[in-house]
Design a protein around this motif. Sequence first.
Motif, PDB file in Angstrom:
ATOM      1  N   LEU A 148       0.827  -1.198   0.000  1.00  0.00           N
ATOM      2  CA  LEU A 148       0.000   0.000   0.000  1.00  0.00           C
ATOM      3  C   LEU A 148       0.867   1.257   0.000  1.00  0.00           C
ATOM      4  CD1 LEU A 148      -2.680  -0.901   2.710  1.00  0.00           C
ATOM      5  CD2 LEU A 148      -2.806  -1.299   0.240  1.00  0.00           C
ATOM      6  N   SER A 149       0.296   2.342  -0.516  1.00  0.00           N
ATOM      7  CA  SER A 149       0.940   3.648  -0.379  1.00  0.00           C
ATOM      8  C   SER A 149       0.824   4.095   1.075  1.00  0.00           C
ATOM      9  CB  SER A 149       0.256   4.674  -1.281  1.00  0.00           C
ATOM     10  OG  SER A 149      -1.053   4.948  -0.810  1.00  0.00           O
ATOM     11  N   THR A 150       1.593   5.128   1.429  1.00  0.00           N
ATOM     12  CA  THR A 150       1.542   5.628   2.806  1.00  0.00           C
ATOM     13  C   THR A 150       0.139   6.095   3.162  1.00  0.00           C
ATOM     14  OG1 THR A 150       3.843   6.331   2.618  1.00  0.00           O
ATOM     15  CG2 THR A 150       2.565   7.259   4.427  1.00  0.00           C
ATOM     16  N   GLY A 151      -0.519   6.792   2.231  1.00  0.00           N
ATOM     17  CA  GLY A 151      -1.880   7.255   2.481  1.00  0.00           C
ATOM     18  C   GLY A 151      -2.853   6.104   2.667  1.00  0.00           C
ATOM     19  N   GLN A 154      -2.465   4.666   6.085  1.00  0.00           N
ATOM     20  CA  GLN A 154      -3.091   5.507   7.102  1.00  0.00           C
ATOM     21  C   GLN A 154      -4.604   5.269   7.127  1.00  0.00           C
ATOM     22  OE1 GLN A 154      -1.109   7.648   8.928  1.00  0.00           O
ATOM     23  NE2 GLN A 154      -2.787   8.219  10.254  1.00  0.00           N
ATOM     24  N   MET A 155      -5.221   5.138   5.961  1.00  0.00           N
ATOM     25  CA  MET A 155      -6.658   4.884   5.897  1.00  0.00           C
ATOM     26  C   MET A 155      -6.986   3.484   6.429  1.00  0.00           C
ATOM     27  SD  MET A 155      -7.970   7.718   4.869  1.00  0.00           S
ATOM     28  CE  MET A 155      -9.565   7.614   4.045  1.00  0.00           C
ATOM     29  N   THR A 156      -6.085   2.538   6.244  1.00  0.00           N
ATOM     30  CA  THR A 156      -6.285   1.204   6.813  1.00  0.00           C
ATOM     31  C   THR A 156      -6.263   1.265   8.333  1.00  0.00           C
ATOM     32  OG1 THR A 156      -5.292   0.147   4.870  1.00  0.00           O
ATOM     33  CG2 THR A 156      -5.371  -1.158   6.896  1.00  0.00           C
ATOM     34  N   GLU A 173      -3.024  13.058  14.668  1.00  0.00           N
ATOM     35  CA  GLU A 173      -2.451  13.441  13.371  1.00  0.00           C
ATOM     36  C   GLU A 173      -2.877  12.454  12.265  1.00  0.00           C
ATOM     37  OE1 GLU A 173      -0.872  16.161  12.750  1.00  0.00           O
ATOM     38  OE2 GLU A 173      -0.271  16.885  14.711  1.00  0.00           O
ATOM     39  N   PRO A 174      -4.178  12.253  12.056  1.00  0.00           N
ATOM     40  CA  PRO A 174      -4.615  11.204  11.110  1.00  0.00           C
ATOM     41  C   PRO A 174      -4.372  11.535   9.652  1.00  0.00           C
ATOM     42  CG  PRO A 174      -6.502  12.469  11.865  1.00  0.00           C
ATOM     43  CD  PRO A 174      -5.323  12.947  12.668  1.00  0.00           C
ATOM     44  N   THR A 175      -4.138  12.812   9.319  1.00  0.00           N
ATOM     45  CA  THR A 175      -4.022  13.191   7.906  1.00  0.00           C
ATOM     46  C   THR A 175      -2.581  13.431   7.477  1.00  0.00           C
ATOM     47  OG1 THR A 175      -4.272  15.554   8.367  1.00  0.00           O
ATOM     48  CG2 THR A 175      -6.295  14.294   8.036  1.00  0.00           C
ATOM     49  N   SER A 176      -1.618  13.076   8.316  1.00  0.00           N
ATOM     50  CA  SER A 176      -0.221  13.409   8.026  1.00  0.00           C
ATOM     51  C   SER A 176       0.270  12.807   6.716  1.00  0.00           C
ATOM     52  CB  SER A 176       0.679  12.937   9.169  1.00  0.00           C
ATOM     53  OG  SER A 176       0.532  11.544   9.387  1.00  0.00           O
TER      54      SER A 176
END
Length: 522
Positions: A148-151, A154-156, A173-176
Amino acid sequence: MTASVQGPDAVRMTGIMKSFGGIRALDGVDLSVAPGSIHALLGENGAGKSTILKILRGVQVPDAGEIHVAGVPMTQYTPEAARNLGVAMIFQEMSLIPTLTVAQNIFLTREPRAGRFLLDDRSANNLAKLLLQQLGLDIDPRTPTDRLSTGEKQMTEIAKAISQHARVLIMDEPTSALSTAEVERLFAFLRGIKDQGVAVIYVSHKMDEIQQIADTVTILRDGRHIITKPLAELTLESIIEHIVGRRVNAFAWKSRQVDRSQAPLMQVRNLSGLQKPSGISFDLYPGEILGIAGLMGAGRSELARAICGIDKMAEGEVRVQGKVVNTSSPRAAIRAGIALIPEDRRTQGLILEHSVLSNLSLPTIDSLSSAGFVDDRRAKTVAEGLVSRLRVKLGSLTSPVRLLSGGNQQKVVLGKWLAADPIILILDEPTAGVDIGSKAEIVELIRSLADAGRAIIMISSELAELLSVSDRILVMHGGRITRDISRDEIDGWAENDANAVDRISQMEHGLQLAIQGGQGLV
Protein backbone atom coordinates in the motif's frame (compact mmCIF):
# COMPACT_ATOMS: atom_id res chain seq x y z
CA MET A 1 -23.32 21.42 14.04
CA THR A 2 -22.88 19.06 17.00
CA ALA A 3 -25.40 16.24 17.07
CA SER A 4 -28.00 16.45 19.83
CA VAL A 5 -27.21 13.38 21.95
CA GLN A 6 -28.65 12.93 25.44
CA GLY A 7 -26.88 11.20 28.30
CA PRO A 8 -23.54 11.52 30.10
CA ASP A 9 -20.36 12.85 28.56
CA ALA A 10 -18.70 10.44 26.18
CA VAL A 11 -15.49 11.12 28.14
CA ARG A 12 -14.98 12.85 31.46
CA MET A 13 -11.45 13.02 32.83
CA THR A 14 -10.91 14.95 36.08
CA GLY A 15 -7.75 15.86 37.94
CA ILE A 16 -5.46 13.71 35.80
CA MET A 17 -1.86 13.69 37.05
CA LYS A 18 1.13 11.95 35.46
CA SER A 19 4.88 12.26 36.00
CA PHE A 20 7.86 10.63 34.31
CA GLY A 21 11.12 10.52 36.25
CA GLY A 22 10.23 13.57 38.31
CA ILE A 23 9.00 15.56 35.30
CA ARG A 24 5.28 16.35 35.51
CA ALA A 25 3.63 15.66 32.15
CA LEU A 26 0.06 16.31 33.35
CA ASP A 27 -0.86 18.56 36.26
CA GLY A 28 -4.50 18.10 37.28
CA VAL A 29 -5.92 18.14 33.74
CA ASP A 30 -9.69 18.00 33.15
CA LEU A 31 -11.15 16.94 29.79
CA SER A 32 -14.84 16.52 28.94
CA VAL A 33 -15.99 15.41 25.50
CA ALA A 34 -19.64 15.40 24.47
CA PRO A 35 -21.13 12.48 22.51
CA GLY A 36 -21.74 13.31 18.86
CA SER A 37 -19.01 15.93 18.71
CA ILE A 38 -15.58 16.42 17.17
CA HIS A 39 -13.34 17.75 19.92
CA ALA A 40 -9.95 19.16 18.94
CA LEU A 41 -7.14 18.69 21.48
CA LEU A 42 -4.38 21.20 20.79
CA GLY A 43 -1.02 22.17 22.23
CA GLU A 44 2.66 22.29 21.44
CA ASN A 45 4.77 19.15 21.48
CA GLY A 46 5.30 18.32 25.16
CA ALA A 47 2.04 19.98 26.23
CA GLY A 48 0.64 16.63 27.43
CA LYS A 49 -1.72 15.71 24.58
CA SER A 50 -0.24 12.28 23.84
CA THR A 51 0.06 11.43 27.53
CA ILE A 52 -3.58 12.13 28.39
CA LEU A 53 -4.77 10.23 25.31
CA LYS A 54 -2.56 7.23 26.09
CA ILE A 55 -4.08 7.18 29.57
CA LEU A 56 -7.58 7.23 28.09
CA ARG A 57 -6.56 4.40 25.75
CA GLY A 58 -5.21 2.36 28.65
CA VAL A 59 -1.61 2.45 27.46
CA GLN A 60 -0.44 4.41 30.53
CA VAL A 61 -1.70 4.58 34.13
CA PRO A 62 -2.40 7.99 35.72
CA ASP A 63 -0.81 8.89 39.06
CA ALA A 64 -4.12 10.46 40.14
CA GLY A 65 -7.52 11.42 38.77
CA GLU A 66 -10.69 9.77 37.55
CA ILE A 67 -11.98 8.75 34.12
CA HIS A 68 -15.54 7.96 33.06
CA VAL A 69 -16.51 6.76 29.57
CA ALA A 70 -20.22 7.18 28.84
CA GLY A 71 -20.76 7.38 32.60
CA VAL A 72 -18.86 4.14 33.35
CA PRO A 73 -15.75 4.51 35.53
CA MET A 74 -12.45 3.23 34.14
CA THR A 75 -11.00 1.01 36.85
CA GLN A 76 -8.38 -0.84 34.82
CA TYR A 77 -5.77 0.75 32.59
CA THR A 78 -5.11 -1.67 29.74
CA PRO A 79 -5.85 -1.33 26.00
CA GLU A 80 -8.33 -4.19 26.32
CA ALA A 81 -10.21 -2.49 29.18
CA ALA A 82 -10.37 0.76 27.20
CA ARG A 83 -11.57 -1.10 24.11
CA ASN A 84 -14.30 -2.79 26.16
CA LEU A 85 -15.47 0.66 27.23
CA GLY A 86 -15.66 1.70 23.57
CA VAL A 87 -12.41 3.69 23.18
CA ALA A 88 -10.38 3.28 19.96
CA MET A 89 -7.25 5.20 18.99
CA ILE A 90 -5.33 5.80 15.79
CA PHE A 91 -1.72 6.40 16.82
CA GLN A 92 0.57 8.81 14.97
CA GLU A 93 3.07 5.96 14.47
CA MET A 94 1.32 3.32 12.37
CA SER A 95 0.94 -0.12 13.96
CA LEU A 96 0.22 -2.25 10.90
CA ILE A 97 2.05 -5.54 10.32
CA PRO A 98 3.43 -5.33 6.76
CA THR A 99 3.29 -9.07 6.01
CA LEU A 100 -0.43 -9.33 6.82
CA THR A 101 -3.24 -8.36 4.46
CA VAL A 102 -5.40 -5.29 4.92
CA ALA A 103 -8.26 -7.41 6.34
CA GLN A 104 -5.96 -9.33 8.66
CA ASN A 105 -4.58 -6.06 10.06
CA ILE A 106 -8.05 -4.57 10.54
CA PHE A 107 -9.29 -7.55 12.58
CA LEU A 108 -6.03 -8.55 14.25
CA THR A 109 -6.83 -10.31 17.60
CA ARG A 110 -10.56 -9.96 16.78
CA GLU A 111 -10.72 -12.24 13.75
CA PRO A 112 -14.10 -13.65 12.61
CA ARG A 113 -14.14 -17.38 13.22
CA ALA A 114 -15.64 -20.40 11.49
CA GLY A 115 -16.34 -22.67 14.41
CA ARG A 116 -14.22 -22.67 17.54
CA PHE A 117 -10.72 -22.97 16.11
CA LEU A 118 -10.72 -21.84 12.45
CA LEU A 119 -10.40 -18.26 11.22
CA ASP A 120 -13.05 -17.11 8.73
CA ASP A 121 -10.96 -15.19 6.15
CA ARG A 122 -13.92 -14.80 3.78
CA SER A 123 -16.00 -12.99 6.40
CA ALA A 124 -13.01 -10.85 7.39
CA ASN A 125 -12.47 -9.83 3.76
CA ASN A 126 -16.15 -8.99 3.26
CA LEU A 127 -16.37 -6.94 6.46
CA ALA A 128 -13.12 -5.13 5.64
CA LYS A 129 -14.42 -4.30 2.17
CA LEU A 130 -17.53 -2.69 3.68
CA LEU A 131 -15.42 -0.63 6.08
CA LEU A 132 -13.13 0.55 3.29
CA GLN A 133 -16.15 1.50 1.17
CA GLN A 134 -17.43 3.65 4.06
CA LEU A 135 -14.15 5.55 3.80
CA GLY A 136 -14.50 5.84 0.02
CA LEU A 137 -11.55 3.51 -0.64
CA ASP A 138 -11.19 1.03 -3.47
CA ILE A 139 -8.62 -1.29 -1.88
CA ASP A 140 -8.70 -5.07 -2.15
CA PRO A 141 -8.75 -6.25 1.50
CA ARG A 142 -6.62 -9.25 0.48
CA THR A 143 -3.70 -6.95 -0.46
CA PRO A 144 -0.58 -7.30 1.72
CA THR A 145 -0.15 -4.06 3.66
CA ASP A 146 3.44 -3.55 2.51
CA ARG A 147 2.13 -2.97 -1.03
CA LEU A 148 0.00 0.00 0.00
CA SER A 149 0.94 3.65 -0.38
CA THR A 150 1.54 5.63 2.81
CA GLY A 151 -1.88 7.26 2.48
CA GLU A 152 -3.58 3.88 2.01
CA LYS A 153 -1.82 2.55 5.10
CA GLN A 154 -3.09 5.51 7.10
CA MET A 155 -6.66 4.88 5.90
CA THR A 156 -6.29 1.20 6.81
CA GLU A 157 -5.35 2.30 10.35
CA ILE A 158 -8.55 4.35 10.43
CA ALA A 159 -10.60 1.38 9.16
CA LYS A 160 -9.03 -0.76 11.89
CA ALA A 161 -10.13 1.72 14.56
CA ILE A 162 -13.71 2.12 13.33
CA SER A 163 -14.10 -1.67 13.06
CA GLN A 164 -14.15 -1.71 16.88
CA HIS A 165 -17.56 0.07 16.95
CA ALA A 166 -16.10 2.68 19.27
CA ARG A 167 -18.10 5.24 21.25
CA VAL A 168 -14.94 7.36 21.41
CA LEU A 169 -12.51 7.58 18.48
CA ILE A 170 -9.13 9.20 19.18
CA MET A 171 -7.24 10.44 16.11
CA ASP A 172 -3.62 11.58 16.51
CA GLU A 173 -2.45 13.44 13.37
CA PRO A 174 -4.62 11.20 11.11
CA THR A 175 -4.02 13.19 7.91
CA SER A 176 -0.22 13.41 8.03
CA ALA A 177 0.13 11.03 5.05
CA LEU A 178 -3.15 11.70 3.24
CA SER A 179 -3.81 13.49 -0.05
CA THR A 180 -6.35 16.32 -0.26
CA ALA A 181 -8.98 13.95 -1.70
CA GLU A 182 -8.35 11.41 1.09
CA VAL A 183 -8.68 14.13 3.73
CA GLU A 184 -12.04 15.19 2.27
CA ARG A 185 -13.27 11.58 2.35
CA LEU A 186 -12.10 11.20 5.95
CA PHE A 187 -13.86 14.39 7.04
CA ALA A 188 -17.10 13.29 5.37
CA PHE A 189 -16.86 9.99 7.25
CA LEU A 190 -16.18 11.73 10.59
CA ARG A 191 -19.21 13.97 10.13
CA GLY A 192 -21.26 10.84 9.47
CA ILE A 193 -20.20 8.99 12.63
CA LYS A 194 -20.60 12.21 14.65
CA ASP A 195 -24.26 12.26 13.61
CA GLN A 196 -24.51 8.69 14.95
CA GLY A 197 -23.39 9.87 18.40
CA VAL A 198 -19.71 8.90 18.25
CA ALA A 199 -17.31 11.30 19.99
CA VAL A 200 -14.12 12.08 18.08
CA ILE A 201 -11.04 13.47 19.85
CA TYR A 202 -8.95 15.01 17.08
CA VAL A 203 -5.28 15.99 17.44
CA SER A 204 -3.61 17.96 14.66
CA HIS A 205 -1.07 20.73 14.18
CA LYS A 206 -2.90 21.82 11.01
CA MET A 207 -5.05 24.80 11.92
CA ASP A 208 -6.94 24.73 8.62
CA GLU A 209 -8.13 21.20 9.45
CA ILE A 210 -9.23 22.21 12.94
CA GLN A 211 -11.25 25.08 11.52
CA GLN A 212 -12.95 22.74 9.05
CA ILE A 213 -13.83 19.82 11.29
CA ALA A 214 -13.91 20.69 15.00
CA ASP A 215 -16.90 21.66 17.15
CA THR A 216 -15.01 22.28 20.39
CA VAL A 217 -11.37 23.03 21.23
CA THR A 218 -9.37 22.15 24.34
CA ILE A 219 -5.85 23.57 24.64
CA LEU A 220 -3.12 22.20 26.90
CA ARG A 221 0.15 23.95 27.69
CA ASP A 222 3.00 22.59 29.83
CA GLY A 223 0.81 19.78 31.15
CA ARG A 224 -2.01 22.07 32.25
CA HIS A 225 -5.51 22.70 30.94
CA ILE A 226 -5.65 26.22 29.47
CA ILE A 227 -9.07 26.55 27.85
CA THR A 228 -12.05 24.64 26.46
CA LYS A 229 -14.42 26.56 24.18
CA PRO A 230 -16.62 26.07 21.12
CA LEU A 231 -14.55 26.66 17.99
CA ALA A 232 -17.02 29.35 16.88
CA GLU A 233 -15.95 31.49 19.86
CA LEU A 234 -12.23 31.38 18.99
CA THR A 235 -10.22 33.09 16.27
CA LEU A 236 -7.11 31.56 14.72
CA GLU A 237 -5.01 34.22 16.45
CA SER A 238 -6.51 33.46 19.87
CA ILE A 239 -6.01 29.71 19.43
CA ILE A 240 -2.33 30.21 18.60
CA GLU A 241 -1.90 32.64 21.49
CA HIS A 242 -3.38 30.13 23.96
CA ILE A 243 -1.17 27.34 22.57
CA VAL A 244 2.16 29.18 22.75
CA GLY A 245 1.38 31.54 25.63
CA ARG A 246 2.13 34.71 23.69
CA ARG A 247 0.84 36.67 20.71
CA VAL A 248 2.22 35.32 17.41
CA ASN A 249 1.90 37.06 14.04
CA ALA A 250 4.10 34.74 11.99
CA PHE A 251 1.27 33.56 9.74
CA ALA A 252 0.21 36.98 8.50
CA TRP A 253 1.78 38.18 5.23
CA LYS A 254 4.51 40.73 5.82
CA SER A 255 5.14 42.93 2.83
CA ARG A 256 8.65 42.62 1.42
CA GLN A 257 10.48 43.63 -1.75
CA VAL A 258 12.39 41.39 -4.14
CA ASP A 259 14.70 43.15 -6.60
CA ARG A 260 14.15 41.32 -9.91
CA SER A 261 16.11 43.89 -11.89
CA GLN A 262 19.35 42.19 -10.81
CA ALA A 263 20.62 38.86 -12.13
CA PRO A 264 18.85 35.72 -10.89
CA LEU A 265 20.66 33.75 -8.20
CA MET A 266 19.50 30.49 -9.78
CA GLN A 267 18.17 29.68 -13.25
CA VAL A 268 16.46 26.38 -14.04
CA ARG A 269 16.00 25.63 -17.74
CA ASN A 270 13.95 22.80 -19.27
CA LEU A 271 14.67 20.48 -16.35
CA SER A 272 13.23 16.98 -16.77
CA GLY A 273 13.68 13.87 -14.67
CA LEU A 274 13.44 10.29 -15.82
CA GLN A 275 9.70 10.45 -15.02
CA LYS A 276 9.01 13.75 -13.22
CA PRO A 277 9.41 16.70 -13.41
CA SER A 278 8.98 17.61 -17.09
CA GLY A 279 10.29 20.70 -18.84
CA ILE A 280 10.59 22.94 -15.76
CA SER A 281 11.99 26.47 -16.19
CA PHE A 282 12.07 29.34 -13.70
CA ASP A 283 14.34 32.02 -12.22
CA LEU A 284 15.02 32.52 -8.53
CA TYR A 285 16.28 35.88 -7.26
CA PRO A 286 18.33 36.87 -4.20
CA GLY A 287 16.06 37.34 -1.20
CA GLU A 288 13.10 35.68 -2.94
CA ILE A 289 10.85 33.09 -1.29
CA LEU A 290 9.37 30.99 -4.09
CA GLY A 291 6.47 28.79 -3.04
CA ILE A 292 5.67 25.58 -4.88
CA ALA A 293 2.15 24.17 -4.55
CA GLY A 294 0.42 21.14 -5.99
CA LEU A 295 -1.42 17.95 -5.14
CA MET A 296 0.39 14.83 -3.93
CA GLY A 297 2.17 13.31 -6.94
CA ALA A 298 2.46 16.63 -8.78
CA GLY A 299 6.24 16.31 -8.94
CA ARG A 300 7.22 18.91 -6.33
CA SER A 301 9.61 16.72 -4.35
CA GLU A 302 10.99 15.20 -7.55
CA LEU A 303 11.88 18.72 -8.75
CA ALA A 304 13.76 19.43 -5.52
CA ARG A 305 15.60 16.12 -5.68
CA ALA A 306 16.62 16.70 -9.33
CA ILE A 307 17.97 20.19 -8.59
CA CYS A 308 19.99 18.80 -5.69
CA GLY A 309 21.48 15.86 -7.60
CA ILE A 310 19.65 13.17 -5.65
CA ASP A 311 17.60 12.07 -8.68
CA LYS A 312 19.13 11.94 -12.15
CA MET A 313 18.18 14.65 -14.66
CA ALA A 314 17.15 13.45 -18.11
CA GLU A 315 17.75 16.88 -19.63
CA GLY A 316 18.02 20.55 -18.77
CA GLU A 317 20.43 22.59 -16.68
CA VAL A 318 20.71 24.51 -13.43
CA ARG A 319 22.77 27.71 -13.18
CA VAL A 320 23.82 29.33 -9.91
CA GLN A 321 25.16 32.89 -10.15
CA GLY A 322 25.35 32.44 -13.92
CA LYS A 323 27.46 29.25 -13.83
CA VAL A 324 26.20 25.82 -14.88
CA VAL A 325 26.06 23.51 -11.86
CA ASN A 326 27.04 19.88 -12.07
CA THR A 327 23.98 18.32 -10.43
CA SER A 328 25.14 14.75 -10.88
CA SER A 329 25.44 14.31 -7.10
CA PRO A 330 24.29 15.96 -3.87
CA ARG A 331 27.94 16.81 -3.08
CA ALA A 332 28.19 18.86 -6.29
CA ALA A 333 24.96 20.72 -5.48
CA ILE A 334 26.19 21.46 -1.95
CA ARG A 335 29.47 22.83 -3.34
CA ALA A 336 27.39 25.14 -5.55
CA GLY A 337 25.62 26.48 -2.45
CA ILE A 338 22.35 24.52 -2.71
CA ALA A 339 20.95 22.73 0.36
CA LEU A 340 17.81 20.60 0.66
CA ILE A 341 15.70 20.16 3.79
CA PRO A 342 14.00 16.86 2.83
CA GLU A 343 10.34 15.95 3.22
CA ASP A 344 10.89 13.11 5.69
CA ARG A 345 13.23 14.32 8.42
CA ARG A 346 13.31 10.99 10.27
CA THR A 347 14.50 8.85 7.34
CA GLN A 348 16.15 11.43 5.05
CA GLY A 349 17.29 14.29 7.27
CA LEU A 350 18.60 12.74 10.48
CA ILE A 351 20.50 9.77 11.87
CA LEU A 352 18.12 9.11 14.73
CA GLU A 353 20.44 7.08 16.95
CA HIS A 354 23.24 9.64 16.68
CA SER A 355 23.51 12.61 19.00
CA VAL A 356 22.22 16.10 18.31
CA LEU A 357 25.87 17.23 18.13
CA SER A 358 26.72 14.56 15.55
CA ASN A 359 23.74 15.41 13.36
CA LEU A 360 24.48 19.14 13.46
CA SER A 361 28.11 18.52 12.49
CA LEU A 362 27.58 16.15 9.55
CA PRO A 363 27.44 18.58 6.58
CA THR A 364 30.45 20.56 7.80
CA ILE A 365 32.54 17.72 9.17
CA ASP A 366 35.36 18.41 6.68
CA SER A 367 35.73 22.01 7.82
CA LEU A 368 35.61 20.88 11.47
CA SER A 369 38.40 18.35 10.94
CA SER A 370 42.16 18.57 10.90
CA ALA A 371 44.55 15.76 9.93
CA GLY A 372 41.62 13.37 9.81
CA PHE A 373 40.34 14.17 13.31
CA VAL A 374 37.23 16.17 14.22
CA ASP A 375 37.89 19.17 16.45
CA ASP A 376 35.33 18.31 19.14
CA ARG A 377 35.61 21.65 20.91
CA ARG A 378 34.98 23.60 17.72
CA ALA A 379 32.11 21.29 16.69
CA LYS A 380 30.49 21.80 20.09
CA THR A 381 30.85 25.59 19.82
CA VAL A 382 29.17 25.60 16.39
CA ALA A 383 26.41 23.29 17.60
CA GLU A 384 25.73 25.40 20.71
CA GLY A 385 25.40 28.49 18.51
CA LEU A 386 22.87 26.76 16.26
CA VAL A 387 20.87 25.43 19.20
CA SER A 388 20.71 28.92 20.72
CA ARG A 389 19.84 30.60 17.41
CA LEU A 390 17.06 28.14 16.57
CA ARG A 391 15.85 27.76 20.17
CA VAL A 392 16.12 23.98 20.08
CA LYS A 393 14.76 22.45 23.30
CA LEU A 394 16.96 19.55 24.38
CA GLY A 395 18.49 17.97 27.45
CA SER A 396 22.02 17.68 26.10
CA LEU A 397 23.95 17.92 22.85
CA THR A 398 24.96 14.30 23.40
CA SER A 399 21.32 13.07 23.58
CA PRO A 400 20.12 10.94 20.64
CA VAL A 401 18.19 13.17 18.23
CA ARG A 402 15.30 10.65 18.23
CA LEU A 403 14.42 11.81 21.77
CA LEU A 404 13.55 15.33 20.56
CA SER A 405 10.04 16.43 19.61
CA GLY A 406 9.17 16.67 15.92
CA GLY A 407 9.57 20.43 15.91
CA ASN A 408 12.99 20.30 17.55
CA GLN A 409 14.11 17.52 15.20
CA GLN A 410 13.16 19.76 12.28
CA LYS A 411 15.17 22.60 13.77
CA VAL A 412 18.20 20.29 13.93
CA VAL A 413 17.77 19.47 10.22
CA LEU A 414 17.58 23.18 9.43
CA GLY A 415 20.51 23.95 11.70
CA LYS A 416 22.90 21.43 10.18
CA TRP A 417 22.41 22.96 6.73
CA LEU A 418 22.59 26.54 7.99
CA ALA A 419 26.04 25.64 9.31
CA ALA A 420 27.05 24.91 5.70
CA ASP A 421 26.01 28.51 4.80
CA PRO A 422 24.06 27.76 1.55
CA ILE A 423 22.96 30.60 -0.70
CA ILE A 424 19.92 28.62 -1.95
CA LEU A 425 17.79 26.66 0.48
CA ILE A 426 15.10 24.23 -0.73
CA LEU A 427 12.57 23.35 1.97
CA ASP A 428 10.28 20.36 1.31
CA GLU A 429 7.33 20.39 3.75
CA PRO A 430 9.42 22.16 6.43
CA THR A 431 6.59 22.40 8.99
CA ALA A 432 4.96 18.97 8.51
CA GLY A 433 4.09 17.33 11.82
CA VAL A 434 5.49 20.08 14.05
CA ASP A 435 3.57 22.07 16.65
CA ILE A 436 2.25 25.55 16.03
CA GLY A 437 4.95 27.27 18.12
CA SER A 438 7.74 25.57 16.16
CA LYS A 439 5.93 26.36 12.91
CA ALA A 440 5.88 30.03 13.80
CA GLU A 441 9.60 29.98 14.58
CA ILE A 442 10.41 28.15 11.32
CA VAL A 443 8.34 30.63 9.30
CA GLU A 444 10.16 33.56 10.94
CA LEU A 445 13.52 31.85 10.25
CA ILE A 446 12.62 31.44 6.56
CA ARG A 447 11.83 35.16 6.34
CA SER A 448 15.05 36.15 8.08
CA LEU A 449 17.15 33.98 5.76
CA ALA A 450 15.52 35.57 2.70
CA ASP A 451 15.94 39.05 4.19
CA ALA A 452 19.66 38.27 4.50
CA GLY A 453 19.87 37.64 0.74
CA ARG A 454 19.46 33.87 0.51
CA ALA A 455 17.00 32.50 -2.02
CA ILE A 456 14.38 30.10 -0.71
CA ILE A 457 12.23 27.50 -2.45
CA MET A 458 9.43 26.34 -0.14
CA ILE A 459 7.35 23.29 -1.02
CA SER A 460 4.32 22.89 1.22
CA SER A 461 0.87 21.31 1.35
CA GLU A 462 -0.15 23.73 4.12
CA LEU A 463 -1.58 26.55 2.06
CA ALA A 464 -1.87 29.13 4.86
CA GLU A 465 1.86 28.89 5.56
CA LEU A 466 2.77 28.95 1.87
CA LEU A 467 0.68 32.08 1.39
CA SER A 468 2.16 33.74 4.49
CA VAL A 469 5.77 33.68 3.21
CA SER A 470 5.77 33.36 -0.60
CA ASP A 471 6.68 36.27 -2.85
CA ARG A 472 5.17 34.24 -5.68
CA ILE A 473 3.91 30.68 -6.09
CA LEU A 474 4.43 28.11 -8.84
CA VAL A 475 1.64 25.54 -9.15
CA MET A 476 2.63 22.07 -10.40
CA HIS A 477 0.49 19.33 -11.88
CA GLY A 478 1.66 16.14 -13.58
CA GLY A 479 5.29 17.15 -13.28
CA ARG A 480 4.80 20.50 -15.06
CA ILE A 481 4.34 24.11 -13.96
CA THR A 482 0.74 25.07 -14.70
CA ARG A 483 0.57 28.50 -13.01
CA ASP A 484 3.00 31.23 -11.97
CA ILE A 485 1.09 33.35 -9.44
CA SER A 486 2.44 36.75 -8.43
CA ARG A 487 1.99 38.26 -4.99
CA ASP A 488 -0.22 40.96 -6.50
CA GLU A 489 -2.57 38.28 -7.85
CA ILE A 490 -2.65 36.52 -4.46
CA ASP A 491 -3.46 39.77 -2.65
CA GLY A 492 -6.15 40.49 -5.24
CA TRP A 493 -8.06 37.37 -4.23
CA ALA A 494 -8.85 39.02 -0.90
CA GLU A 495 -8.67 42.73 -1.67
CA ASN A 496 -12.24 43.33 -0.45
CA ASP A 497 -11.76 41.58 2.92
CA ALA A 498 -10.59 43.71 5.82
CA ASN A 499 -10.80 40.89 8.37
CA ALA A 500 -7.49 38.99 8.62
CA VAL A 501 -9.13 35.58 9.03
CA ASP A 502 -11.40 36.17 6.01
CA ARG A 503 -8.42 37.31 3.94
CA ILE A 504 -6.52 34.11 4.71
CA SER A 505 -9.60 32.05 3.90
CA GLN A 506 -10.12 33.79 0.54
CA MET A 507 -6.44 33.42 -0.39
CA GLU A 508 -6.49 29.72 0.50
CA HIS A 509 -9.62 29.29 -1.62
CA GLY A 510 -7.99 31.04 -4.56
CA LEU A 511 -4.85 28.93 -4.33
CA GLN A 512 -6.88 25.74 -3.96
CA LEU A 513 -8.73 26.59 -7.17
CA ALA A 514 -5.43 27.19 -8.93
CA ILE A 515 -4.08 23.86 -7.69
CA GLN A 516 -7.18 22.04 -8.87
CA GLY A 517 -6.95 23.62 -12.30
CA GLY A 518 -9.12 26.70 -11.83
CA GLN A 519 -8.15 30.26 -12.70
CA GLY A 520 -8.42 31.77 -9.24
CA LEU A 521 -11.31 33.81 -7.90
CA VAL A 522 -13.47 35.77 -10.27
